[in-house]
Design an enzyme around this catalytic site. Structure first.
Site, PDB file in Angstrom:
ATOM      1  N   ASP A 175       0.747  -1.313   0.063  1.00 41.03           N
ATOM      2  CA  ASP A 175      -0.101   0.002   0.058  1.00 41.03           C
ATOM      3  C   ASP A 175       0.740   1.462   0.084  1.00 41.03           C
ATOM      4  O   ASP A 175       1.926   1.344   0.683  1.00 41.03           O
ATOM      5  CB  ASP A 175      -0.836   0.107   1.317  1.00 41.03           C
ATOM      6  CG  ASP A 175      -1.846   0.876   1.438  1.00 41.03           C
ATOM      7  OD1 ASP A 175      -2.759   1.047   0.412  1.00 41.03           O
ATOM      8  OD2 ASP A 175      -1.794   1.791   2.158  1.00 41.03           O
TER       9      ASP A 175
ATOM     10  N   GLU B  80       1.451   0.218  -4.913  1.00 42.31           N
ATOM     11  CA  GLU B  80       1.026   1.545  -5.338  1.00 42.31           C
ATOM     12  C   GLU B  80       2.373   2.409  -5.664  1.00 42.31           C
ATOM     13  O   GLU B  80       2.866   3.021  -4.695  1.00 42.31           O
ATOM     14  CB  GLU B  80       0.160   2.187  -4.341  1.00 42.31           C
ATOM     15  CG  GLU B  80      -1.338   1.318  -4.311  1.00 42.31           C
ATOM     16  CD  GLU B  80      -2.423   2.081  -3.389  1.00 42.31           C
ATOM     17  OE1 GLU B  80      -3.573   2.433  -3.912  1.00 42.31           O
ATOM     18  OE2 GLU B  80      -1.944   2.271  -2.196  1.00 42.31           O
TER      19      GLU B  80
END
Ligand code: CA
Length: 667
Positions: A348, A377
């Site tokens: 994340d 990400e």
């Protein structure tokens, strides 16, 4: 950016939280402890406790007979030991006991209790660490558990799911609703008698199940499961323990561990690999996080005024560039691999971490198993004191060694920006300005002589060293799901049937593109979140998959299934190298911004088909495309797809219906 770098350097030289009072000038002076015995080493004869807290004045260990409430049965002062550690030992069998650490900080304040940062078993709600018989956590046959074979990362098909969404509906046919164990149930059926659960995943043809955060998170009260509180789980509390609310009994510390392993074992036995969504970039609490109660300040980045830096937009951000934080991330993922047999990690807000940390994660995991897939990400949610050039963001991905990033370029080109609800994309009829980003997606964000990178949405250059380093997708848990986005952004005169065409076209582009395809659970069943963008704590009514949709949208489901089958049967769509893509993939000039076309050939990447022609028509009107003369077999046309063939085509001017794909091959 220079001024920010200067601030960063300043901060790394200065201690916050008064650590200088203990003789350290900066966090960088804290000694690195490389032992593997942090916090608890248990044998039936003795338990050894070791806490890393260099700036502490004193540390004590609290022993409890219960997971919550009451006074400690014993409080033991720990002694200062080497390299910033504090130690004590208890020479008896402590199995069944719970413990916390408590730090007296450099200013002489006793902080709240913490289970530490390395608790591997905890009581309900994770406030106290637990000492358990570890062998009780292995399900039967765990020693024989093996991950399914994986040759290339481009062979992966990712399926992102949340435990509750997947199983909680009355239509799921699964017994363990919202639990790890739902993924250990086979033979489950929808009310209409179709397969659900793990059987459905096998039938769909995905290779990896990507489970949303499943470590212990804070937002669901494990003592009040009857409230049916929902959360995605991006609020980490204990990084090295499974979440209690997904266990059938959150009070027994061994149960969540055993059931998590049973889930992994079942997925493996059914041919599916398992990816864990990990959120090392921030913690749920700031001052009261386990990091701050263990070594105050050390694990976070701060602004010049001493406040928490906040690139996560969740109140704080961790400092992966510091030796013990970097080590923590690396050791934690290794632990999940070794103890739980995890096959991949989705990071994340990976842009909050530095490149060196991510490359260390790669090299240490490769030493265990080079087929472990790592992606994240490639952005942050806010600015960070970490200099841009050090961040593990998309533009710096060429500096990452086989760590993949999500392509927001292809995502937003296909269906419109996630930040503009009403904006459509190439697949939903807004073709102007999107074709080059679609081509960029088709080559897997790699270098290709026929892509004009200056016309790509958010990128001026390729960022994947190889197609193995990009995730192609059109939707994930964040933002509107595909059905809702198409509903809200489609031209006003678009009918439901036309929106299904948009849906199919968008996913056809994703699943035939070079790179690693990714889909959100439920897209294959036309799942809607009823227009809710940020459903992180929405009730089940919004988030749950309604399995009856498998019958209602049977035609769409079959399309997804056949599309995935096409990819899995044909290596031409899974070329693992940039060189291979350059060699085998040729774009065809179409002189129409709404039409993107290319060929794959000769026998690309060992494919059985000599030449494949792929044409995407994003226009809301039919076009005539000049298919070269020859004996072509149609596999996808006008909203139907079948890898076994849909008839023959002679070539010449060929009609391609509005918002649809044409895929043909010749021997
Ligand atoms: Ca929890």
């Amino acid at each position: 950016m220079k001024s920010k770098s200067a601030i960063f350097v300043l901060l790394s030289l200065v201690c916050l939280s008064g650590c200088w009072q203990s003789g350290y000038q900066s966090y960088d002076d804290y000694p690195l402890y490389e032992g593997t015995d942090l916090e608890l080493t248990y044998t039936p004869q003795q338990a050894d406790f070791t806490l890393w807290s260099p700036a502490a004045r004193k540390v004590r260990l609290n022993l409890y007979t219960a997971a919550t409430g009451g006074e400690p049965a014993e409080v033991i002062a720990m002694r200062r030991a080497e390299k910033g550690t504090w130690r004590t030992s208890v020479a008896r069998d402590l199995v069944g006991w719970y413990y916390t650490f408590q730090v007296c900080d450099a200013e002489g304040q006793w902080l709240a209790e913490t289970p530490g940062i390395w608790a591997k078993a905890v009581g309900v709600n994770g406030d106290r660490a637990a000492i358990i018989h570890w062998q009780e956590t292995d399900p039967e046959g765990w020693d024989e558990d093996q991950s399914p074979e994986l040759k290339n990362f481009t062979d992966i098909v990712l399926y992102e799911m949340h435990h509750r969404d997947f199983s909680v509906s009355p239509t799921s046919g699964m017994q363990h609703k919202g639990k790890f164990l739902a993924l250990a149930e086979t033979g489950t059926k929808t009310p209409e008698g179709l397969s659900s659960g793990i059987d459905h995943l096998k039938e769909l043809g995905v290779t990896h199940v990507h489970i949303l955060p499943s470590y212990d998170y804070a937002s669901v009260d494990e003592t009040r499961l009857e409230d049916n509180t929902y959360n995605w789980g991006y609020d980490p509390k204990n990084y090295n323990v499974p979440e209690g609310s997904y266990a059938t009994d959150p009070y027994d510390p061994a149960v969540r561990i055993r059931e998590f392993k049973a889930m992994v074992k079942s997925l493996h036995a059914n041919g599916l690999r398992v990816v864990l969504d990990v959120v090392y970039n921030h913690t749920y609490s700031s001052d009261h996080s386990n990091f701050n109660l263990t070594a105050p300040g050390y694990f976070y980045r701060h602004n010049a005024d001493g406040t928490y830096a906040n690139a996560s937009a969740c109140g704080n951000e961790t400092a992966s560039e510091r030796a013990m934080m970097r080590r923590y991330i690396v050791e934690s993922v290794k632990y999940w691999v070794n103890e739980y047999h995890i096959d991949g990690f989705r990071f994340d807000l990976m842009g909050i971490h530095d490149l060196e940390t991510m490359n260390r994660v790669r090299s240490e995991l490769s030493a265990i198993d080079p087929t472990i897939f790592i992606y994240g990400e490639g952005w942050t949610a806010g600015d960070s004191p970490l200099p841009v050039e050090k961040r593990a963001i998309k533009v710096n991905a060429p500096g990452l060694n086989q760590v993949a990033v999500f392509s927001d370029d292809l995502r937003d080109a296909l269906k419109g920006s996630v930040f503009e609800e009403k904006q459509a994309g190439f697949a939903s009829g807004r073709v102007e300005g999107n074709a080059e980003s679609v081509k960029f997606g088709i080559v897997g964000a790699t270098q290709h002589p026929q892509v004009n990178y200056h016309k790509v949405l958010y990128s001026d250059a390729p960022y994947a060293n190889n197609p193995t380093q990009v995730i192609n997708y059109v939707s994930c848990h964040d933002d509107l799901c595909l059905v809702d986005k198409l509903q809200l952004s489609a031209p006003e005169d678009a009918t439901p049937a036309e929106r299904i065409k948009f849906n199919k076209l968008a996913q056809t582009i994703v699943f035939t593109s070079q790179g690693v395809p990714f889909m959100r659970a439920g897209e294959e069943l036309h799942h809607t979140k009823q227009g809710v963008h940020n459903s992180y704590k929405s009730p089940d009514a919004i988030n749950q998959i309604d399995w009856s949709d498998k019958t209602k949208y049977a035609e769409l489901y079959t399309y997804y299934q056949n599309l995935i089958a096409l990819r899995r049967d044909h290596p031409a769509f899974r070329i693992p190298t940039t060189k291979g893509v350059m060699e085998h993939l040729r774009f065809i000039e179409t002189y129409d911004p709404g039409v993107v076309a290319y060929t794959l050939g000769e026998y690309a990447n060992g494919d059985a088909w000599r030449e494949i022609l792929v044409v995407f028509n994003g226009n809301r009107h039919a076009v005539n495309f000049p298919v070269p003369d020859g004996e072509w077999t149609v596999v996808c046309r006008n909203g139907r797809i079948d890898p076994n063939g849909l008839g023959q085509l002679r070539g010449g001017r060929t009609r391609i219906n509005a918002s649809s794909a044409l895929i043909v091959y010749r021997e």
